[in-house]
Write an enzyme that holds these catalytic residues in place. Sequence first.
Site, PDB file in Angstrom:
ATOM      1  N   LYS A  83       0.793  -1.244   0.000  1.00 22.40           N
ATOM      2  CA  LYS A  83       0.000   0.000   0.000  1.00 22.40           C
ATOM      3  C   LYS A  83       0.825   1.293   0.000  1.00 22.40           C
ATOM      4  CE  LYS A  83      -3.352  -1.346  -0.507  1.00 22.40           C
ATOM      5  NZ  LYS A  83      -3.721  -2.222  -1.680  1.00 22.40           N
ATOM      6  N   THR A  87       0.870  -0.109  -7.338  1.00 20.17           N
ATOM      7  CA  THR A  87       0.023  -0.144  -8.536  1.00 20.17           C
ATOM      8  C   THR A  87       0.381   1.008  -9.470  1.00 20.17           C
ATOM      9  OG1 THR A  87      -1.710  -0.994  -7.098  1.00 20.17           O
ATOM     10  CG2 THR A  87      -2.399  -0.213  -9.267  1.00 20.17           C
ATOM     11  N   TRP A  88       0.549   2.159  -8.885  1.00 21.15           N
ATOM     12  CA  TRP A  88       0.895   3.363  -9.665  1.00 21.15           C
ATOM     13  C   TRP A  88       2.249   3.164 -10.359  1.00 21.15           C
ATOM     14  CZ3 TRP A  88       1.742   8.806  -7.010  1.00 21.15           C
ATOM     15  CH2 TRP A  88       1.747   9.792  -7.985  1.00 21.15           C
ATOM     16  N   HIS A 143       6.899  -7.783  -2.260  1.00 18.24           N
ATOM     17  CA  HIS A 143       6.694  -7.030  -1.014  1.00 18.24           C
ATOM     18  C   HIS A 143       7.674  -7.508   0.062  1.00 18.24           C
ATOM     19  CE1 HIS A 143       3.252  -4.842  -2.365  1.00 18.24           C
ATOM     20  NE2 HIS A 143       2.438  -5.867  -2.443  1.00 18.24           N
ATOM     21  N   ARG A 163       6.238   5.346   1.754  1.00 17.25           N
ATOM     22  CA  ARG A 163       5.163   6.319   1.964  1.00 17.25           C
ATOM     23  C   ARG A 163       5.056   6.597   3.456  1.00 17.25           C
ATOM     24  NH1 ARG A 163      -1.113   4.886   0.099  1.00 17.25           N
ATOM     25  NH2 ARG A 163      -1.845   7.039   0.106  1.00 17.25           N
ATOM     26  N   TYR A 229       6.153   8.114  -2.195  1.00 17.35           N
ATOM     27  CA  TYR A 229       4.827   8.347  -2.774  1.00 17.35           C
ATOM     28  C   TYR A 229       4.512   9.846  -2.808  1.00 17.35           C
ATOM     29  CZ  TYR A 229      -0.300   7.791  -3.269  1.00 17.35           C
ATOM     30  OH  TYR A 229      -1.608   7.850  -3.687  1.00 17.35           O
ATOM     31  N   ARG A 299      -8.227   3.457  -4.089  1.00 14.49           N
ATOM     32  CA  ARG A 299      -9.159   3.910  -3.053  1.00 14.49           C
ATOM     33  C   ARG A 299      -9.287   5.421  -3.178  1.00 14.49           C
ATOM     34  NH1 ARG A 299      -9.297   5.427   2.385  1.00 14.49           N
ATOM     35  NH2 ARG A 299      -7.046   5.754   2.267  1.00 14.49           N
ATOM     36  N   LYS A 300      -8.346   6.163  -2.583  1.00 14.69           N
ATOM     37  CA  LYS A 300      -8.406   7.631  -2.685  1.00 14.69           C
ATOM     38  C   LYS A 300      -7.200   8.199  -3.430  1.00 14.69           C
ATOM     39  CE  LYS A 300     -11.162   9.145   1.229  1.00 14.69           C
ATOM     40  NZ  LYS A 300     -11.101   9.909   2.490  1.00 14.69           N
TER      41      LYS A 300
HETATM   42  P1  PAP Z   1      -0.544  -3.059  -3.106  1.00 14.03           P
HETATM   43  O1  PAP Z   1       0.504  -3.088  -2.057  1.00 14.03           O
HETATM   44  O2  PAP Z   1      -1.744  -3.895  -2.743  1.00 14.03           O
HETATM   45  O3  PAP Z   1      -0.026  -3.350  -4.480  1.00 14.03           O
HETATM   46  P2  PAP Z   1      -0.415  -0.259  -3.636  1.00 14.03           P
HETATM   47  O4  PAP Z   1      -0.709  -0.061  -5.060  1.00 14.03           O
HETATM   48  O5  PAP Z   1       1.007  -0.220  -3.204  1.00 14.03           O
HETATM   49  O6  PAP Z   1      -1.133  -1.562  -3.109  1.00 14.03           O
HETATM   50  O7  PAP Z   1      -1.132   0.872  -2.783  1.00 14.03           O
HETATM   51  C1  PAP Z   1      -2.454   1.227  -2.983  1.00 14.03           C
HETATM   52  C2  PAP Z   1      -2.530   2.708  -2.706  1.00 14.03           C
HETATM   53  O8  PAP Z   1      -2.086   3.440  -3.856  1.00 14.03           O
HETATM   54  C3  PAP Z   1      -3.972   3.148  -2.473  1.00 14.03           C
HETATM   55  O9  PAP Z   1      -3.861   4.256  -1.581  1.00 14.03           O
HETATM   56  P3  PAP Z   1      -5.061   4.753  -0.647  1.00 14.03           P
HETATM   57  O10 PAP Z   1      -5.633   3.542   0.002  1.00 14.03           O
HETATM   58  O11 PAP Z   1      -4.431   5.697   0.322  1.00 14.03           O
HETATM   59  O12 PAP Z   1      -6.010   5.431  -1.558  1.00 14.03           O
HETATM   60  C4  PAP Z   1      -4.383   3.566  -3.860  1.00 14.03           C
HETATM   61  O13 PAP Z   1      -5.518   4.406  -3.885  1.00 14.03           O
HETATM   62  C5  PAP Z   1      -3.147   4.262  -4.341  1.00 14.03           C
HETATM   63  N1  PAP Z   1      -3.046   4.325  -5.797  1.00 14.03           N
HETATM   64  C6  PAP Z   1      -3.364   3.367  -6.709  1.00 14.03           C
HETATM   65  N2  PAP Z   1      -3.150   3.802  -7.939  1.00 14.03           N
HETATM   66  C7  PAP Z   1      -2.714   5.085  -7.841  1.00 14.03           C
HETATM   67  C8  PAP Z   1      -2.340   6.083  -8.797  1.00 14.03           C
HETATM   68  N3  PAP Z   1      -2.387   5.849 -10.091  1.00 14.03           N
HETATM   69  N4  PAP Z   1      -1.925   7.267  -8.324  1.00 14.03           N
HETATM   70  C9  PAP Z   1      -1.867   7.527  -6.985  1.00 14.03           C
HETATM   71  N5  PAP Z   1      -2.216   6.624  -6.046  1.00 14.03           N
HETATM   72  C10 PAP Z   1      -2.622   5.413  -6.464  1.00 14.03           C
END
Ligand code: PAP
Length: 337
Positions: A83, A87-88, A143, A163, A229, A299-300
């Site tokens: 988290k 993904t980004w 991870h 992050r 992040y 999510r956000k």
């Molecule tokens: P993972 O460890 O399960 O792969 P990961 O992608 O590292 O998850 O983290 C998900 C977080 O990245 C989420 O944060 P939040 O819960 O605080 O919202 C997700 O919303 C956020 N995220 C996913 N894609 C993007 C993006 N394109 N830009 C910015 N944040 C993103």
Amino acid sequence: MSSFQSLQTTPETKSEEDVEYNKICEKHKQLIETLPKVDGWWVQHMYNYHDFWLSSYILKNNLLLHTFFKSQPTDIFLASFMKTGTTWLKALMFSTLNRHRYNFSDHYLHHHGPQSAFVLLDLETYPITDFTNLSHPRLFATHLAHTLLPACMSSCKFVYVCRDPKDVLISKWHFMSKLRSKDQPPLSLDEAFELFCLGVSEYGPFWEHVLSYWRVSLEFPDKILFLKYEEMKKQPEVVVQKLAAFMEKPFTAEEEKKGMVGDIVKLCSFENLSNLEVNKTGVEKFANMVEVENRDFFRKGEVGDWKNYLSEEMKEHIDRITDEKLRGSGLILTTTV
Ligand code: PAP
């Protein structure tokens, strides 16, 4: 399994491999019986293996990874605590590397979740999975803390993303609450907070995880690109340029003039990816066993959402831990949003 990097499975493993595999299964069984054990956030139990909390499956895979995974010098690994922006980064790294392969108006990422662009090493089925047919450079994600990785990987390039732990906690709590079996009682935020602060969550402790990569990145900056992040949110174009240079595919002046960096940032933005049909309704299947809905990875996507969940006292507690753990390391992770 990745539709882009389609993996092949061999029908039978060789007998030598069978012997090794059986030995590892035996070792795993012994470890499960002897290692410190606690309840997991997602899975039922986690085991403390070399100071990190892993599920039984991930632990077994870690043992198998050490025996069966053969890295190649051109492999690129994306490593992260859960988290923190994986993904980004998968989307950014994949689209940067493959910028001549796809058209930005009809891109691979318009039809496939970013998860599919990388192989998640932690869940693969060793020794059955054969990675030799992946396109190059092979893209892997993990991870696992750096200290849990096989030595063969140390010659490869890693991108690590971290992050603010307060946002990691909130993001992880939401994600795990969704995936947690309905047979288990829900995990309250208070419980999650306490466990996270103690370092007890899948792949944790968070701080030791971050430090395991940070220290290596200081020693070998050409091998580990260490990202935050929050910096990605502030200056995504700068990060994409850094990624391209690190992956040895720097942008040419002409590409920059054409606005390619901006195209990549736009394609991979939270707003764009989270609104694509594939990320609203699609499901990612990891190693043919774990299924997660793509929308759960979005999510956000904000910095500082912890403010909506943590009290001042909780904030101070977690910031104090961060300060203590990172003191002297040169790394700063707390944000003041
Ligand atoms: P993972 O460890 O399960 O792969 P990961 O992608 O590292 O998850 O983290 C998900 C977080 O990245 C989420 O944060 P939040 O819960 O605080 O919202 C997700 O919303 C956020 N995220 C996913 N894609 C993007 C993006 N394109 N830009 C910015 N944040 C993103």
